[in-house]
Design a protein around this motif. Sequence first.
Motif, PDB file in Angstrom:
ATOM      1  N   HIS A 159       0.852  -1.194   0.000  1.00 57.15           N
ATOM      2  CA  HIS A 159       0.000   0.000   0.000  1.00 57.15           C
ATOM      3  C   HIS A 159       0.893   1.251   0.000  1.00 57.15           C
ATOM      4  CE1 HIS A 159      -3.241  -2.747   0.699  1.00 57.15           C
ATOM      5  NE2 HIS A 159      -2.787  -3.099   1.890  1.00 57.15           N
ATOM      6  N   PHE A 160       1.546   1.493  -1.127  1.00 53.85           N
ATOM      7  CA  PHE A 160       2.551   2.547  -1.190  1.00 53.85           C
ATOM      8  C   PHE A 160       1.926   3.940  -1.097  1.00 53.85           C
ATOM      9  CE2 PHE A 160       4.158  -1.019  -3.866  1.00 53.85           C
ATOM     10  CZ  PHE A 160       5.111  -1.473  -2.958  1.00 53.85           C
ATOM     11  N   ASP A 161       0.802   4.165  -1.753  1.00 52.15           N
ATOM     12  CA  ASP A 161       0.156   5.481  -1.696  1.00 52.15           C
ATOM     13  C   ASP A 161      -0.319   5.790  -0.283  1.00 52.15           C
ATOM     14  OD1 ASP A 161       0.603   5.754  -4.387  1.00 52.15           O
ATOM     15  OD2 ASP A 161      -1.374   5.027  -4.977  1.00 52.15           O
ATOM     16  N   VAL A 162      -0.881   4.797   0.386  1.00 54.86           N
ATOM     17  CA  VAL A 162      -1.346   5.002   1.761  1.00 54.86           C
ATOM     18  C   VAL A 162      -0.168   5.302   2.679  1.00 54.86           C
ATOM     19  CG1 VAL A 162      -2.591   3.963   3.695  1.00 54.86           C
ATOM     20  CG2 VAL A 162      -3.303   3.480   1.354  1.00 54.86           C
ATOM     21  N   ALA A 163       0.940   4.590   2.486  1.00 60.08           N
ATOM     22  CA  ALA A 163       2.131   4.829   3.312  1.00 60.08           C
ATOM     23  C   ALA A 163       2.656   6.243   3.113  1.00 60.08           C
ATOM     24  CB  ALA A 163       3.210   3.803   2.971  1.00 60.08           C
ATOM     25  N   ARG A 164       2.659   6.716   1.861  1.00 63.22           N
ATOM     26  CA  ARG A 164       3.166   8.061   1.596  1.00 63.22           C
ATOM     27  C   ARG A 164       2.280   9.117   2.248  1.00 63.22           C
ATOM     28  NH1 ARG A 164       3.545   7.445  -3.246  1.00 63.22           N
ATOM     29  NH2 ARG A 164       1.591   8.335  -3.979  1.00 63.22           N
ATOM     30  N   VAL A 165       0.961   8.983   2.132  1.00 64.57           N
ATOM     31  CA  VAL A 165       0.045   9.946   2.758  1.00 64.57           C
ATOM     32  C   VAL A 165       0.182   9.900   4.276  1.00 64.57           C
ATOM     33  CG1 VAL A 165      -2.385  10.525   3.100  1.00 64.57           C
ATOM     34  CG2 VAL A 165      -1.579   9.878   0.825  1.00 64.57           C
ATOM     35  N   PHE A 166       0.300   8.686   4.826  1.00 64.13           N
ATOM     36  CA  PHE A 166       0.439   8.554   6.277  1.00 64.13           C
ATOM     37  C   PHE A 166       1.695   9.255   6.770  1.00 64.13           C
ATOM     38  CE2 PHE A 166       2.035   6.401  10.043  1.00 64.13           C
ATOM     39  CZ  PHE A 166       0.913   6.355  10.853  1.00 64.13           C
ATOM     40  N   MET A 167       2.806   9.084   6.066  1.00 62.49           N
ATOM     41  CA  MET A 167       4.052   9.708   6.504  1.00 62.49           C
ATOM     42  C   MET A 167       3.995  11.222   6.360  1.00 62.49           C
ATOM     43  SD  MET A 167       6.078   7.756   7.936  1.00 62.49           S
ATOM     44  CE  MET A 167       7.250   9.081   8.080  1.00 62.49           C
ATOM     45  N   ASP A 168       3.341  11.718   5.321  1.00 61.09           N
ATOM     46  CA  ASP A 168       3.209  13.174   5.172  1.00 61.09           C
ATOM     47  C   ASP A 168       2.433  13.765   6.340  1.00 61.09           C
ATOM     48  OD1 ASP A 168       4.638  13.096   2.836  1.00 61.09           O
ATOM     49  OD2 ASP A 168       2.869  13.075   1.527  1.00 61.09           O
ATOM     50  N   GLU A 169       1.352  13.113   6.713  1.00 64.02           N
ATOM     51  CA  GLU A 169       0.544  13.624   7.832  1.00 64.02           C
ATOM     52  C   GLU A 169       1.278  13.448   9.159  1.00 64.02           C
ATOM     53  OE1 GLU A 169      -3.329  11.952   7.773  1.00 64.02           O
ATOM     54  OE2 GLU A 169      -3.848  12.757   5.791  1.00 64.02           O
ATOM     55  N   ALA A 170       2.009  12.337   9.308  1.00 68.12           N
ATOM     56  CA  ALA A 170       2.770  12.131  10.547  1.00 68.12           C
ATOM     57  C   ALA A 170       3.872  13.170  10.688  1.00 68.12           C
ATOM     58  CB  ALA A 170       3.358  10.719  10.567  1.00 68.12           C
ATOM     59  N   ARG A 171       4.511  13.549   9.574  1.00 68.17           N
ATOM     60  CA  ARG A 171       5.565  14.571   9.629  1.00 68.17           C
ATOM     61  C   ARG A 171       4.980  15.927   9.995  1.00 68.17           C
ATOM     62  NH1 ARG A 171       8.660  15.430   4.153  1.00 68.17           N
ATOM     63  NH2 ARG A 171       6.500  15.849   3.582  1.00 68.17           N
ATOM     64  N   ASP A 172       3.826  16.248   9.416  1.00 65.44           N
ATOM     65  CA  ASP A 172       3.188  17.526   9.755  1.00 65.44           C
ATOM     66  C   ASP A 172       2.791  17.563  11.223  1.00 65.44           C
ATOM     67  OD1 ASP A 172       3.504  18.220   7.124  1.00 65.44           O
ATOM     68  OD2 ASP A 172       1.458  17.694   6.546  1.00 65.44           O
ATOM     69  N   LEU A 173       2.282  16.444  11.724  1.00 61.33           N
ATOM     70  CA  LEU A 173       1.886  16.396  13.128  1.00 61.33           C
ATOM     71  C   LEU A 173       3.093  16.476  14.046  1.00 61.33           C
ATOM     72  CD1 LEU A 173      -0.406  16.013  15.179  1.00 61.33           C
ATOM     73  CD2 LEU A 173      -0.087  13.544  14.976  1.00 61.33           C
ATOM     74  N   ALA A 174       4.192  15.814  13.665  1.00 60.02           N
ATOM     75  CA  ALA A 174       5.397  15.842  14.494  1.00 60.02           C
ATOM     76  C   ALA A 174       5.999  17.237  14.558  1.00 60.02           C
ATOM     77  CB  ALA A 174       6.428  14.848  13.953  1.00 60.02           C
ATOM     78  N   SER A 175       5.862  18.012  13.476  1.00 62.52           N
ATOM     79  CA  SER A 175       6.405  19.370  13.475  1.00 62.52           C
ATOM     80  C   SER A 175       5.635  20.287  14.411  1.00 62.52           C
ATOM     81  CB  SER A 175       6.387  19.939  12.060  1.00 62.52           C
ATOM     82  OG  SER A 175       5.054  20.073  11.597  1.00 62.52           O
ATOM     83  N   MET A 176       4.384  19.936  14.698  1.00 60.88           N
ATOM     84  CA  MET A 176       3.569  20.768  15.592  1.00 60.88           C
ATOM     85  C   MET A 176       3.529  20.229  17.014  1.00 60.88           C
ATOM     86  SD  MET A 176       0.320  21.643  13.136  1.00 60.88           S
ATOM     87  CE  MET A 176      -0.112  19.922  12.938  1.00 60.88           C
TER      88      MET A 176
END
Length: 490
Positions: free
Chosen positions: A148-165
């Motif tokens: 599930h490569f697309d799901v993994a990419r979206v998940f990591m993008d959102e996790a990075r945004d959340l980690a920055s905040m």
Amino acid sequence: MADKLPTLHKDLLAVADKSRLTSAVNDVDSIIAQLLEARDSIAAGKSLSPGSSLLYTMSRFLMHGMRFTERDPHAASLILTKLQNPIKEGFENVNNDLKAVSKTQKEFGKALDRSFPVTPIPTEYDVMQKHPALINRAIVMHLLREGHFDVARVFMDEARDLASMTPDLTATYDHNGVDDSGEDAAWAADGAPSNSYETTNSTLNESGSLQGKFQRLYSILHDIKTHNLSPAIQWSRANSDALEERGSNLEFDLCKLQFIWLAKSQSHELLLEKYHADAAYDGEAHQNVPIGGTLGAGAGSLLGGFRDGMSAALGYARDNFDRFRERHPAEIERLAAALVFASNIRESPYATVFETATAFEDLAAAFTREFCSLLGLSAESPLYVATTAGTIALPRLIKYIGATRSKRTEWTSANEMAFETPLPASMTYHSIFVCPVSKEQTTRDNPPMRLPCGHVLAHDSLHNLAKGTKFKCPYCPEEGQIQDARQIYF
């Protein structure tokens, strides 16, 4: 919980004897049958008047809901009037049936609640609460493994945004107010990122590099399942040195299956069926034909198929099996001998050689294991293994915590289980040795040591028993030198 299963089984058997949806379905079918009968009765007694126009007929149909003639305009109304009470009674029966089924479901639901009461899971202390980035990494790796490569990419993008905040979680405190950032500091000292944001970015970079590799894995697996082994053979050949170090037979297994598939590539079974069909059709024509004689179109295709398949298989064997002759001589000889019986393989001693019912699925699983091992990853998703093992251990853990709390004692060990959890053999990765003297489990710092007499003790127990450089085995009268003891690996 297990002692309540017999009672629950009796309740389940009682449900089978009570109301079911079958009665409701039968009542609905009865209503439909009555409506269809009424429709047919109305339609059978009426036909369009010869002089009526289509527009007039459609208007009468829309007004009364049925088509009727000028001769008996009240027939449809009479039939529908007589139908009202039976239909009403039918709907009441359906409602009663549904109420009975609902009552049965509620009773069994109460039985389930009695047998499996809801037990709150302790959440006072979560050892992973301080490591959200590691949890995210496990989720991403699982998604990549599943393709599930697309799901993994979206998940990591959102996790990075959340980690920055999110504030840095490395200097957090546990529920007792104790600073528990030592683990994170030690982890950072090993060269890994020391906070959630850096770990998330590191995981993102890692997942980006792994995504391409897993995409290739799934591409090769797709080819294997479609009986195209060339990409898998090319990959195993390119990584033959690493596979050789692991003692893997993947490359030979791929080449062996390729050899077998080439030998069967002319659809021998279909050609055999065609030959037998031709022989049955021609009667005596195909009987007692001398070798080299004319066998007809079906037999000619059969022999041509065998010749082509055997030629291709032999050519492939000459080109590829030479590199495996030292490690797999017996297998190669068996494959070569099987070709002699190719035309009658099912009746030969080599019937199992050409059996490929599950060969491609088994080889795909083996390829996945070797591919992941060369990436330094386990064949199965760690998230799946941890979740499954946790689910197996959870009932015992809840029961243990309930028992300790009733005695006003608490489980204080957060890094290890307070009891053994029986796991399936597929989840047993490392053997465990408990020293028979100290009754302690051996570790990396305190490994098991084999004595010259064959008995095994822990390293620390051996040195505690020794007097200088000599020791006496606690299980037999033999004596030995400490330097003669050897560390063993399970």
